[in-house]
Design a protein around this motif. Structure first.
Motif, PDB file in Angstrom:
ATOM      1  N   PHE A 345       0.829  -1.210   0.000  1.00 52.76           N
ATOM      2  CA  PHE A 345       0.000   0.000   0.000  1.00 52.76           C
ATOM      3  C   PHE A 345       0.861   1.258   0.000  1.00 52.76           C
ATOM      4  O   PHE A 345       0.489   2.270  -0.607  1.00 52.76           O
ATOM      5  N   ALA A 346       2.009   1.196   0.648  1.00 52.56           N
ATOM      6  CA  ALA A 346       2.893   2.365   0.669  1.00 52.56           C
ATOM      7  C   ALA A 346       3.615   2.536  -0.666  1.00 52.56           C
ATOM      8  O   ALA A 346       3.933   3.660  -1.066  1.00 52.56           O
ATOM      9  N   THR A 347       3.860   1.427  -1.363  1.00 50.10           N
ATOM     10  CA  THR A 347       4.598   1.485  -2.630  1.00 50.10           C
ATOM     11  C   THR A 347       3.710   1.918  -3.788  1.00 50.10           C
ATOM     12  O   THR A 347       4.137   2.680  -4.653  1.00 50.10           O
ATOM     13  N   PHE A 348       2.486   1.432  -3.820  1.00 54.29           N
ATOM     14  CA  PHE A 348       1.588   1.717  -4.952  1.00 54.29           C
ATOM     15  C   PHE A 348       1.347   3.225  -5.081  1.00 54.29           C
ATOM     16  O   PHE A 348       1.094   3.910  -4.100  1.00 54.29           O
ATOM     17  N   ASP A 349       1.441   3.723  -6.303  1.00 59.00           N
ATOM     18  CA  ASP A 349       1.224   5.147  -6.563  1.00 59.00           C
ATOM     19  C   ASP A 349      -0.267   5.388  -6.758  1.00 59.00           C
ATOM     20  O   ASP A 349      -0.784   5.344  -7.871  1.00 59.00           O
ATOM     21  N   TRP A 350      -0.973   5.639  -5.662  1.00 56.34           N
ATOM     22  CA  TRP A 350      -2.425   5.803  -5.715  1.00 56.34           C
ATOM     23  C   TRP A 350      -2.819   7.045  -6.497  1.00 56.34           C
ATOM     24  O   TRP A 350      -3.885   7.089  -7.124  1.00 56.34           O
TER      25      TRP A 350
END
Length: 502
Positions: A345-350
């Motif tokens: 969740f921290a890595t994904f570029d939301w």
């Protein structure tokens, strides 16, 4: 006051030479705890990748140890974690399956040699040709792959695993609000381990993944015949491993550069990866490259910024396996799953998939990002996705630039001369349409092609200009090309008349 009075003392100068982790206790604590968290997360990952490669779990753990320790010294990107990876395991698994561990180890050493050569030749400079949309797709696809890997860990498991995963996620979300002195992932791992052991909860543990090594790796030569046949056999696998490892490492380094707002030497990183793989091969490891998941734990979650965390992640890995093996074996996989899910969740570029962003983003950029993600997720091969996305971006760019080239014609009042003004970039995509933009039959006897607002990039453009002149010549008309800038004129003078058989 004299100039010497204001100069720093020898002691002060020596302090200035110390690394950050020696000057600041807070930095030292962050680096040590970050390395410990990464080491804990590396154990099940290394064992899993060993299974993919078809080797004993100790081979993957030894590779993670040597890769991390060596790259901490010779690598070009501080705080980045290198270890045994799934991408490398997928490449070399067929070689191990068909010919055995000795050939795999030999391929790892040769791959390291290839990486040093490629690094020295400047392969890292190719990173400038990877568009941002490919980079975003790379990051998002890695987050998806890591998340998918965690889904496999919670299938067909006791029901107690699910509340443990939720509890681990809750701890990592809310514990930093209490204090950031100790990394939340480490707190989560310790608490969940204590709960499962104290309560006797039967859930999958790290020990279920495979036996941990009980001694340090010993250096030696691969058990293969040193012949040309061996070299011919392992070379394709070694080259594939070298390319995949460099691509993943350089992309990860670029991502860490952006996160930390610092620059790193991609050439040094390329050569460092080669050295690390050579050392790993001589210690009987399966090789590796940079790891996006563990790097994000180290840099983004733990806040580490120096080589110390990378070095300690390898050291702690061996200490945990050899000295504290029985304790580490009791860590529930649910705790590590929770850590990796949080990393995803921290890595994904939301922001890249937000409706507001998608509405403003050009369709071509969205297509490139989507192709990169789909290719990586479908093949589980980062190289396929990055190459596919980059090629797509280049095709879209070529089509876009090709439309920029334009031709306008102005005929002199006396009707004796027509001037064609060409604007834009002339290369293989735009030059193909150039020949059809002239009125050969109706133009006057003298034709001027003004290229002062254009640039000739390649042989296709020179050939197109030659074709235009030839068509006019067939009708007894003369063509004069003017306005070429210096590079365009040099290319035109060198190739004009040489591209078609005389």
């Amino acid at each position: 006051m004299s100039s010497s009075a204001s100069a720093p003392s020898p002691v002060a100068r020596l302090r200035g030479l110390k690394p950050d982790w020696l000057r600041d206790p807070k930095v030292w604590r962050t680096e040590v705890l970050g390395g410990l968290v990464v080491a804990l997360a590396l154990i099940p990952e290394a064992i899993s990748f060993s299974v993919i490669a078809g080797v004993d779990p100790a081979i993957g753990l030894f590779a993670s140890f040597t890769m991390a320790v060596v790259i901490s010294v010779v690598g070009g990107r501080r705080a980045m974690i290198s270890a045994a990876t799934g991408a490398v395991a997928l490449v070399i698994a067929p070689l191990n399956r068909e010919h055995g561990l000795g050939y795999l180890v030999a391929a790892v050493i040769l791959a390291g040699v290839f990486q040093i050569v490629l690094g020295a030749l400047g392969v890292a400079k190719l990173m400038r040709f990877i568009p941002r949309s490919v980079m975003v797709g790379f990051v998002n696809s890695l987050a998806i792959l890591v998340f998918m890997g965690q889904i496999r860990e919670i299938r067909d498991v006791p029901w107690a695993v699910y509340p443990l995963v939720v509890a681990g996620l809750a701890l990592m979300v809310f514990f930093p609000k209490v204090t950031t002195v100790v990394p939340a992932p480490l707190v989560s791992i310790v608490i969940l381990t204590v709960i499962t052991v104290a309560a006797g909860i039967a859930v999958p543990t790290v020990g279920d993944k495979g036996a941990l090594p009980s001694s340090l790796p010993v250096p030696g030569l691969p058990d293969v015949p040193f012949t040309l046949d061996t070299l011919t056999l392992i070379a394709p696998y070694a080259l594939a491993m070298a390319l995949v490892g460099l691509m993943e490492s350089l992309m990860t380094a670029k991502l860490v550069d952006e996160i930390t707002d610092t620059r790193s030497s991609k050439t040094r990183e390329s050569i460092g990866q080669g050295i690390a793989n050579i050392v790993t091969g001589f210690f009987g490891g399966m090789g590796g490259c940079a790891m996006i998941g563990q790097t994000m734990i180290n840099v983004k979650v733990s806040g580490a910024r120096t080589r110390l965390s990378t070095f300690l992640s390898g050291v702690f890995l061996m200490v945990l396996c050899i000295v504290f093996g029985p304790v580490v074996s009791e860590i529930p996989m649910a705790a590590l799953v929770a850590v990796m899910v949080m990393v995803c969740f921290a890595t994904f570029d939301w922001h890249s998939v937000a409706p507001k962003t998608l509405r403003r983003m050009p369709a071509g950029e969205i297509a490139v990002m989507t192709i990169t993600v789909v290719s990586v997720v479908a093949t589980h091969n980062l190289a396929v996705g990055v190459v596919g996305g980059s090629v797509t971006a280049m095709v879209i760019f070529a089509r876009r630039v090709a439309r920029v080239a334009d031709v306008t014609a102005v005929t002199d009042p006396d009707g004796s001369t027509v001037v064609y003004r060409v604007t834009g970039e002339l290369f293989f995509a735009s030059a193909n349409d150039l020949v059809g933009r002239f009125a050969y039959a109706t133009d006057p006897d003298r034709v001027v092609i003004d290229l002062s607002a254009a640039h000739v990039w390649d042989a296709s453009s020179v050939a197109a200009l030659d074709a235009v002149a030839a068509r006019y010549a067939q009708r007894g008309k003369t063509v004069e090309i003017t306005g070429l800038n210096a590079p365009s004129a040099a290319l035109h003078d060198r190739l004009s008349g040489e591209l078609t058989p005389g």
